[in-house]
Scaffold this motif. Structure first.
Motif, PDB file in Angstrom:
ATOM      1  N   GLN A   1       0.222  -1.025   0.090  1.00 19.82           N
ATOM      2  CA  GLN A   1      -0.042  -0.049   0.009  1.00 19.82           C
ATOM      3  C   GLN A   1       0.581   1.065  -0.226  1.00 19.82           C
ATOM      4  N   MET A   2       0.562   2.605  -1.122  1.00 21.78           N
ATOM      5  CA  MET A   2       1.393   3.175  -0.894  1.00 21.78           C
ATOM      6  C   MET A   2       0.214   4.693  -1.287  1.00 21.78           C
ATOM      7  N   THR A   3       0.629   5.743  -0.910  1.00 26.05           N
ATOM      8  CA  THR A   3      -0.357   7.003  -1.022  1.00 26.05           C
ATOM      9  C   THR A   3       0.744   7.484  -2.270  1.00 26.05           C
ATOM     10  N   ALA A   4      -0.043   7.984  -3.054  1.00 27.52           N
ATOM     11  CA  ALA A   4      -0.325   8.383  -4.224  1.00 27.52           C
ATOM     12  C   ALA A   4      -1.265  10.392  -4.428  1.00 27.52           C
ATOM     13  N   GLY A   5      -0.955  11.171  -3.885  1.00 27.37           N
ATOM     14  CA  GLY A   5      -1.759  12.851  -3.602  1.00 27.37           C
ATOM     15  C   GLY A   5      -2.814  12.398  -2.426  1.00 27.37           C
ATOM     16  N   SER A   6      -3.944  12.147  -2.256  1.00 26.94           N
ATOM     17  CA  SER A   6      -4.348  12.195  -1.579  1.00 26.94           C
ATOM     18  C   SER A   6      -5.145  10.775  -1.563  1.00 26.94           C
ATOM     19  N   TRP A   7      -4.684   9.411  -2.306  1.00 19.51           N
ATOM     20  CA  TRP A   7      -5.375   8.436  -2.868  1.00 19.51           C
ATOM     21  C   TRP A   7      -3.942   7.600  -1.813  1.00 19.51           C
ATOM     22  N   THR A   8      -4.794   6.219  -1.526  1.00 16.96           N
ATOM     23  CA  THR A   8      -4.193   5.170  -1.339  1.00 16.96           C
ATOM     24  C   THR A   8      -4.496   4.213  -2.545  1.00 16.96           C
ATOM     25  N   VAL A   9      -3.154   3.428  -2.431  1.00 15.44           N
ATOM     26  CA  VAL A   9      -2.640   2.896  -3.631  1.00 15.44           C
ATOM     27  C   VAL A   9      -2.410   0.943  -3.125  1.00 15.44           C
ATOM     28  N   THR A  10      -3.522   0.318  -3.710  1.00 16.37           N
ATOM     29  CA  THR A  10      -2.564  -1.114  -3.510  1.00 16.37           C
ATOM     30  C   THR A  10      -2.339  -2.025  -4.494  1.00 16.37           C
TER      31      THR A  10
END
Length: 557
Positions: free
Chosen positions: A359-368
């Motif tokens: 899991q990572m963040t891209a701006g304000s989004w959480t990316v799985t």
């Protein structure tokens, strides 16, 4: 040792050839598949066979050169009864049959194939029974025919039966073809020679949705122009997976004492890029892996067998967990100059399709993302249809079901979209469960799958059917599965809020749903035959009706 390797090669080649028997140049393709399988150095023949199964199902090998099929063919007169029967079956069924005749039990065949295909014990038994019926031969006779077949014995094709006056013309055509092939090779070898492109560090900031094309070149060896050129030329010289279009550098640096260059190509808008990894170590150098990305979006790239990943700069705050746990045990991952720190080596064991959850963040989004420990495997991105307030526990259960309980075959799926149609108590004291839907981006337009899972992500049913190849959104999604309690089978179907009602038709009669009190969405539970009392499940279809009159049909599998 060499004698044993020859025996392994012969058995693997026979298995590969009989699986690929109906295509162009099956012998050449089988040889390439076996060559890839025999690179496995640990585990002996079973490990090589498992690798061969993965190659045949997920990366069907293509022939090296058409001239091989023009000049050579297997030394055989005609197919025997077993080969003739296999030719009537699709390739995955041939493979299941051959694994069974290679000494595996039905559960072992399912374990070998279920990582890549939705297959159960009943499927294996059905395949074996079908070949038995077509050949009218017992198991020993079938084995004897298989073991007597040696596809690697070749002979020159007989000369063409043409008049002498036409032989000169035929020879001229062949000569022109050979010159054309030679010319194509020379043009391809000369095309694109030169240093690979280096992408600037701020290119990705100019895009609101950066892709691999904007991934900046990173690493401490970007200044070594000779190293970059050697890496690009080595990939261009790769006869199996050469690059398409311009080659660019993703990373160039020193990893565990080796010089590493990671490259990507530029195939154009109709295809996704490939990534190649070039290593220079003491006494060895070359391209060690090439794989095609599932999408052109930024995704993690496993670096060889170093337990590290390349991470694009727009993905931050990286954390990772092993999906087999009942709850996520997130560990932060340090990333420096685009390369992650090594992960614990004991995580990389054959479980959960060899994938980890990132899991990572891209701006304000959480990316799985689900990333493999194999640099040749994709890293599918996971999207959730449920809103975030549904809770991390239910989402983790869905990830556990996808990676560890066979809800999806990750090596073939591309990006995944997971949704929850229903959660509640099962009849007959079956406990609490969730009906999960799984839609994959690859292949495009393929129907989705559904699975009944427990609260900790364990599969309670085999894969079911959905209407996701027809429905445009999650609100109009519907799914149906068969579930067996301690007493009987039950048909369980659920749908999103955009479906007005559900109706089952078929051998169980006609039944309509009553809306679930908590969600207000349609839910249909129909008692089926008693457990163990029926040799087969009834033929049933579920019809999902939308308020505007549209309807789709779901068939539980």
């Amino acid at each position: 040792m060499r004698r044993m390797e020859r025996e392994h090669y012969g058995r693997l080649l026979r298995l590969a050839y009989l699986t690929l028997d109906d295509g162009d140049h099956p012998l050449s393709r089988a040889r390439r598949a076996v060559a890839g399988a025999m690179r496995v150095r640990r585990g002996g023949y079973p490990a090589m066979r498992a690798r061969l199964v993965a190659i045949l199902l997920t990366d069907p090998p293509t022939g090296r050169h058409r001239l091989h099929g023009l000049l050579f063919e297997p030394a055989r007169i005609g197919p025997g009864p077993v080969r003739a029967a296999l030719l009537e079956s699709p390739r995955h069924e041939r493979l299941a049959y051959l694994l069974r005749r290679d000494g595996l039990t039905a559960p072992e065949v399912v374990a070998e194939l279920s990582v890549h295909l939705p297959v159960g014990f009943g499927d294996v038994d059905r395949i074996i029974d079908a070949v038995d019926g077509r050949t009218d031969m017992d198991e020993a006779a079938q084995r004897a025919e298989i073991e007597a077949f040696e596809p690697d014995l070749v002979r020159l094709r007989p000369p063409l039966a043409v008049p002498s006056a036409r032989r000169a013309a035929v020879a001229g055509v062949v000569a022109v073809a050979l010159l054309a092939v030679a010319g194509a090779v020379s043009i391809r070898m000369d095309d694109g020679r030169g240093a690979p492109a280096v992408v600037g560090p701020h290119a990705w900031r100019a895009s609101g949705a950066p892709t691999v094309d904007e991934w900046p070149s990173q690493g401490g060896l970007l200044h070594d122009a000779r190293l970059l050129r050697r890496a690009a030329d080595a990939w261009r010289d790769d006869h199996r997976d050469p690059p398409l279009g311009r080659v660019a550098v993703l990373y160039a640096g020193t990893v565990d004492g080796a010089s590493l260059v990671v490259l990507r190509d530029s195939p154009g808008p109709r295809d996704t890029p490939s990534v190649a990894q070039y290593f220079e170590r003491r006494r060895s150098r070359g391209v060690e892996s090439v794989r095609k990305l599932g999408t052109d979006a930024g995704q993690l790239v496993m670096v060889g067998m170093t337990w590290r990943y390349l991470v694009p700069p727009w993905l931050r705050d990286v954390r990772v967990a092993v999906p087999s746990g009942r709850a996520p045990d997130w560990r932060p991952v340090a990333v420096r100059d685009g390369l992650s720190a090594p992960l614990p080596w004991h995580w990389f064991t054959p479980r959960c399709q060899n994938y980890l959850v990132f899991q990572m963040t891209a701006g304000s989004w959480t990316v799985t993302q689900l990333a493999s420990n194999d640099p040749r495997s994709a890293a599918p991105r996971v999207w959730f249809r449920d809103p975030p307030e549904q809770g991390e526990r239910s989402r983790w259960a869905a990830l556990n079901a996808v990676a560890c309980s066979g809800a999806a075959t990750l090596s073939e799926s591309g990006d995944l979209r997971l949704g929850r149609l229903w959660s509640g108590e099962l009849p007959d004291g079956g406990g609490r469960a969730t009906l999960l839907t799984v839609d994959a981006s690859t292949p495009w337009g393929a129907p989705g799958r559904s699975l009944l899972i427990s609260e900790d992500g364990q599969a309670l049913s085999e894969r079911g059917g959905t209407n996701s190849d027809h429905t445009p959104s999650g609100e109009t999604a519907a799914a149906a599965v068969w579930w067996r309690s301690s007493r009987r089978w039950h048909l369980l179907a659920a749908a999103g809020p955009g479906v007005a009602r559900l109706k089952s038709v078929g051998e169980l009669g006609s039944h309509e749903d009553a809306a679930d009190r908590r969600s207000g969405s349609p839910l249909l539970v129909v008692p089926g035959p008693r457990a163990g009392a029926a040799a087969r499940l009834p033929v049933v279809q579920v019809v999902a009706y939308e308020p505007d009159g549209d309807r789709t049909v779901v068939t539980p599998r």
